[in-house]
Design a protein around this motif. Structure first.
Motif, PDB file in Angstrom:
ATOM      1  N   ALA A  87      35.344  39.311  28.978  1.00 38.21           N
ATOM      2  CA  ALA A  87      36.383  40.346  28.968  1.00 38.21           C
ATOM      3  C   ALA A  87      35.846  41.655  28.401  1.00 38.21           C
ATOM      4  O   ALA A  87      36.359  42.734  28.725  1.00 38.21           O
ATOM      5  CB  ALA A  87      37.580  39.870  28.149  1.00 38.21           C
ATOM      6  N   ALA A  88      34.821  41.565  27.550  1.00 34.32           N
ATOM      7  CA  ALA A  88      34.249  42.770  26.942  1.00 34.32           C
ATOM      8  C   ALA A  88      33.364  43.539  27.916  1.00 34.32           C
ATOM      9  O   ALA A  88      33.086  44.720  27.704  1.00 34.32           O
ATOM     10  CB  ALA A  88      33.448  42.399  25.696  1.00 34.32           C
ATOM     11  N   VAL A  89      32.917  42.879  28.990  1.00 38.00           N
ATOM     12  CA  VAL A  89      32.044  43.527  29.976  1.00 38.00           C
ATOM     13  C   VAL A  89      32.568  43.261  31.387  1.00 38.00           C
ATOM     14  O   VAL A  89      31.893  42.636  32.206  1.00 38.00           O
ATOM     15  CB  VAL A  89      30.585  43.043  29.833  1.00 38.00           C
ATOM     16  CG1 VAL A  89      29.938  43.610  28.589  1.00 38.00           C
ATOM     17  CG2 VAL A  89      30.525  41.505  29.804  1.00 38.00           C
ATOM     18  N   PRO A  90      33.791  43.715  31.689  1.00 36.19           N
ATOM     19  CA  PRO A  90      34.371  43.432  33.007  1.00 36.19           C
ATOM     20  C   PRO A  90      33.530  44.021  34.134  1.00 36.19           C
ATOM     21  O   PRO A  90      32.999  45.119  34.025  1.00 36.19           O
ATOM     22  CB  PRO A  90      35.744  44.118  32.925  1.00 36.19           C
ATOM     23  CG  PRO A  90      35.580  45.183  31.875  1.00 36.19           C
ATOM     24  CD  PRO A  90      34.639  44.592  30.878  1.00 36.19           C
ATOM     25  N   GLY A  91      33.392  43.244  35.197  1.00 35.83           N
ATOM     26  CA  GLY A  91      32.645  43.723  36.347  1.00 35.83           C
ATOM     27  C   GLY A  91      31.145  43.623  36.194  1.00 35.83           C
ATOM     28  O   GLY A  91      30.403  44.074  37.069  1.00 35.83           O
ATOM     29  N   THR A  92      30.685  43.047  35.085  1.00 37.63           N
ATOM     30  CA  THR A  92      29.243  42.916  34.845  1.00 37.63           C
ATOM     31  C   THR A  92      28.790  41.483  35.112  1.00 37.63           C
ATOM     32  O   THR A  92      29.427  40.530  34.648  1.00 37.63           O
ATOM     33  CB  THR A  92      28.898  43.284  33.389  1.00 37.63           C
ATOM     34  OG1 THR A  92      29.321  44.616  33.128  1.00 37.63           O
ATOM     35  CG2 THR A  92      27.388  43.181  33.153  1.00 37.63           C
ATOM     36  N   ALA A  93      27.720  41.339  35.859  1.00 36.97           N
ATOM     37  CA  ALA A  93      27.181  40.004  36.156  1.00 36.97           C
ATOM     38  C   ALA A  93      26.320  39.540  34.991  1.00 36.97           C
ATOM     39  O   ALA A  93      25.084  39.508  35.067  1.00 36.97           O
ATOM     40  CB  ALA A  93      26.382  40.035  37.449  1.00 36.97           C
ATOM     41  N   LEU A  94      26.968  39.204  33.904  1.00 32.73           N
ATOM     42  CA  LEU A  94      26.262  38.785  32.695  1.00 32.73           C
ATOM     43  C   LEU A  94      26.084  37.269  32.682  1.00 32.73           C
ATOM     44  O   LEU A  94      27.066  36.530  32.814  1.00 32.73           O
ATOM     45  CB  LEU A  94      27.030  39.228  31.446  1.00 32.73           C
ATOM     46  CG  LEU A  94      26.475  38.791  30.090  1.00 32.73           C
ATOM     47  CD1 LEU A  94      25.113  39.424  29.840  1.00 32.73           C
ATOM     48  CD2 LEU A  94      27.453  39.152  28.974  1.00 32.73           C
ATOM     49  N   THR A  95      24.868  36.804  32.534  1.00 34.52           N
ATOM     50  CA  THR A  95      24.597  35.378  32.417  1.00 34.52           C
ATOM     51  C   THR A  95      24.827  34.945  30.979  1.00 34.52           C
ATOM     52  O   THR A  95      24.214  35.484  30.052  1.00 34.52           O
ATOM     53  CB  THR A  95      23.146  35.049  32.821  1.00 34.52           C
ATOM     54  OG1 THR A  95      22.953  35.406  34.193  1.00 34.52           O
ATOM     55  CG2 THR A  95      22.863  33.565  32.643  1.00 34.52           C
ATOM     56  N   ILE A  96      25.744  33.992  30.778  1.00 28.70           N
ATOM     57  CA  ILE A  96      26.069  33.504  29.438  1.00 28.70           C
ATOM     58  C   ILE A  96      25.721  32.029  29.350  1.00 28.70           C
ATOM     59  O   ILE A  96      26.166  31.222  30.162  1.00 28.70           O
ATOM     60  CB  ILE A  96      27.562  33.707  29.108  1.00 28.70           C
ATOM     61  CG1 ILE A  96      27.939  35.187  29.195  1.00 28.70           C
ATOM     62  CG2 ILE A  96      27.874  33.144  27.721  1.00 28.70           C
ATOM     63  CD1 ILE A  96      29.407  35.467  28.922  1.00 28.70           C
ATOM     64  N   ARG A  97      24.902  31.685  28.367  1.00 32.96           N
ATOM     65  CA  ARG A  97      24.541  30.302  28.118  1.00 32.96           C
ATOM     66  C   ARG A  97      25.142  29.863  26.796  1.00 32.96           C
ATOM     67  O   ARG A  97      25.234  30.653  25.859  1.00 32.96           O
ATOM     68  CB  ARG A  97      23.018  30.147  28.093  1.00 32.96           C
ATOM     69  CG  ARG A  97      22.347  30.539  29.402  1.00 32.96           C
ATOM     70  CD  ARG A  97      20.847  30.473  29.290  1.00 32.96           C
ATOM     71  NE  ARG A  97      20.197  30.807  30.567  1.00 32.96           N
ATOM     72  CZ  ARG A  97      18.898  30.880  30.741  1.00 32.96           C
ATOM     73  NH1 ARG A  97      18.079  30.648  29.719  1.00 32.96           N
ATOM     74  NH2 ARG A  97      18.400  31.176  31.913  1.00 32.96           N
ATOM     75  N   THR A  98      25.566  28.610  26.729  1.00 36.61           N
ATOM     76  CA  THR A  98      26.178  28.104  25.505  1.00 36.61           C
ATOM     77  C   THR A  98      25.442  26.859  25.034  1.00 36.61           C
ATOM     78  O   THR A  98      24.841  26.128  25.826  1.00 36.61           O
ATOM     79  CB  THR A  98      27.659  27.771  25.715  1.00 36.61           C
ATOM     80  OG1 THR A  98      27.778  26.756  26.719  1.00 36.61           O
ATOM     81  CG2 THR A  98      28.434  29.011  26.139  1.00 36.61           C
ATOM     82  N   GLU A  99      25.529  26.624  23.738  1.00 34.58           N
ATOM     83  CA  GLU A  99      24.814  25.485  23.166  1.00 34.58           C
ATOM     84  C   GLU A  99      25.488  25.000  21.893  1.00 34.58           C
ATOM     85  O   GLU A  99      25.902  25.793  21.050  1.00 34.58           O
ATOM     86  CB  GLU A  99      23.361  25.873  22.867  1.00 34.58           C
ATOM     87  CG  GLU A  99      22.522  24.749  22.281  1.00 34.58           C
ATOM     88  CD  GLU A  99      21.109  25.188  21.940  1.00 34.58           C
ATOM     89  OE1 GLU A  99      20.271  24.321  21.646  1.00 34.58           O
ATOM     90  OE2 GLU A  99      20.846  26.411  21.969  1.00 34.58           O
TER      91      GLU A  99
END
Length: 311
Positions: A87-99
């Motif tokens: 939501a903080a970077v709408p329209g951005t193709a940000l890859t998010i990894r979780t661990e």
């Protein structure tokens, strides 16, 4: 959920790593980290721990059902953190990894800091079974991490008003200011805002008795040091307007006052600290605990920090 592989320190564009514990402040940290990752065109890695905080008390005996619940709760938190980050970077193709890790979070973050661009933590967080106090985490990682550490407080400063504010950097005339300046100019350029460079050269609490004439001489000397330290940055970052602030005051108080009109404060981990020899280590430590806007502490000993931010 995607486990994050170790990123080599020599990777051309290492990720931004943010610690999550389910508190509102940690979600703010995740949002700030998402914006910074998007600005640098790199991945965002969100991490949390199911380990009880050290010193919490007698370690309870946990059964398989307890671990299942802890992991499920951790995954829920990371899902929410991912939502907030996107939501903080709408329209951005940000890859998010979780661990989710089972080890205590502080040594994990310190070790992972060798392989990331920036480590982002909240100023405080939830205790008990929810990952431990991020306040203690922020204190530990700003002292021991191998990369710049961003500490986010009650706001991620990603709203439309905050993002128009300048980046503020503390300059003290020591070699430790160099990586902080590099970081600050790079951030200001990417955020398309100006930069405020503040140099405070005295600690009045030291009880020094200097005449007005003496201060005039000192001001000339400190102004020359200030100008020399900023030399060349305007040519390298012509898109960043710079405002110089030279004050005869304690660094902490001056930076706190100026930070009220900044979206980000950048300081070195330690340094000369001005005329009275006040270490910037104590300055950065005090600011991490008291400043309201996000603050980044940049360590000179981290060879990959400046290099990564010049990439």
């Amino acid at each position: 959920m995607t486990d994050h592989p170790q990123t080599p320190a020599t990777a051309p564009n290492p990720p931004v790593l943010a610690a999550i514990d389910g508190s509102a402040v940690s979600y703010h940290a995740g949002a700030w980290a998402a914006v910074d990752a998007a600005l640098h065109g790199c991945d965002l890695h969100l991490i949390t721990s199911v380990s009880l905080p050290v010193g919490f008390g007698p370690v309870p005996i946990l059964g398989e059902g307890d671990f299942t619940w802890l992991h499920a709760d951790a995954e829920r938190m990371l899902t929410e953190a991912t939502r907030v980050a996107r939501a903080a970077v709408p329209g951005t193709a940000l890859t998010i990894r979780t661990e989710v890790v089972t080890e205590p979070i502080i040594p994990v973050l310190v070790e992972r800091s060798r392989h990331v661009r920036t480590l982002v933590v909240g100023s405080r967080g939830l205790g008990a079974l929810r990952r431990g106090l991020l306040g203690s985490v922020s204190t530990a990682v700003t002292r021991h991490a191998h990369c710049p550490v961003a500490v986010v407080h009650s706001t991620s400063a990603t709203d439309s008003v905050s993002v128009a504010e300048p980046v503020l950097v503390g300059v003290d005339g020591s070699d430790n200011s160099v990586p902080a300046l590099e970081f600050a100019f790079d951030e200001a350029s990417r955020r398309k805002v100006g930069l405020v460079a503040l140099h405070a050269w005295t600690d009045v609490s030291a009880g020094l008795d200097v005449s007005i004439t003496g201060w005039d001489t000192i001001r000339e000397t400190e102004d020359a040091v200030f100008a020399e330290e900023l030399a060349g940055y305007s040519e390298r970052y012509p898109d960043v307007p710079v405002r110089r602030v030279l004050v005869c005051d304690r660094p902490v108080r001056s930076l706190l006052e100026e930070s009220e009109r900044a979206q980000l404060l950048v300081v070195g981990s330690h340094g000369r600290g001005g005329f009275a020899g006040m270490l910037l280590g104590s300055t950065s430590g005090a600011l991490v605990q008291s400043v309201e806007c996000p603050i980044v502490v940049v360590r000179r000993s981290t060879e990959n920090a400046a290099g990564q931010h010049n990439s």
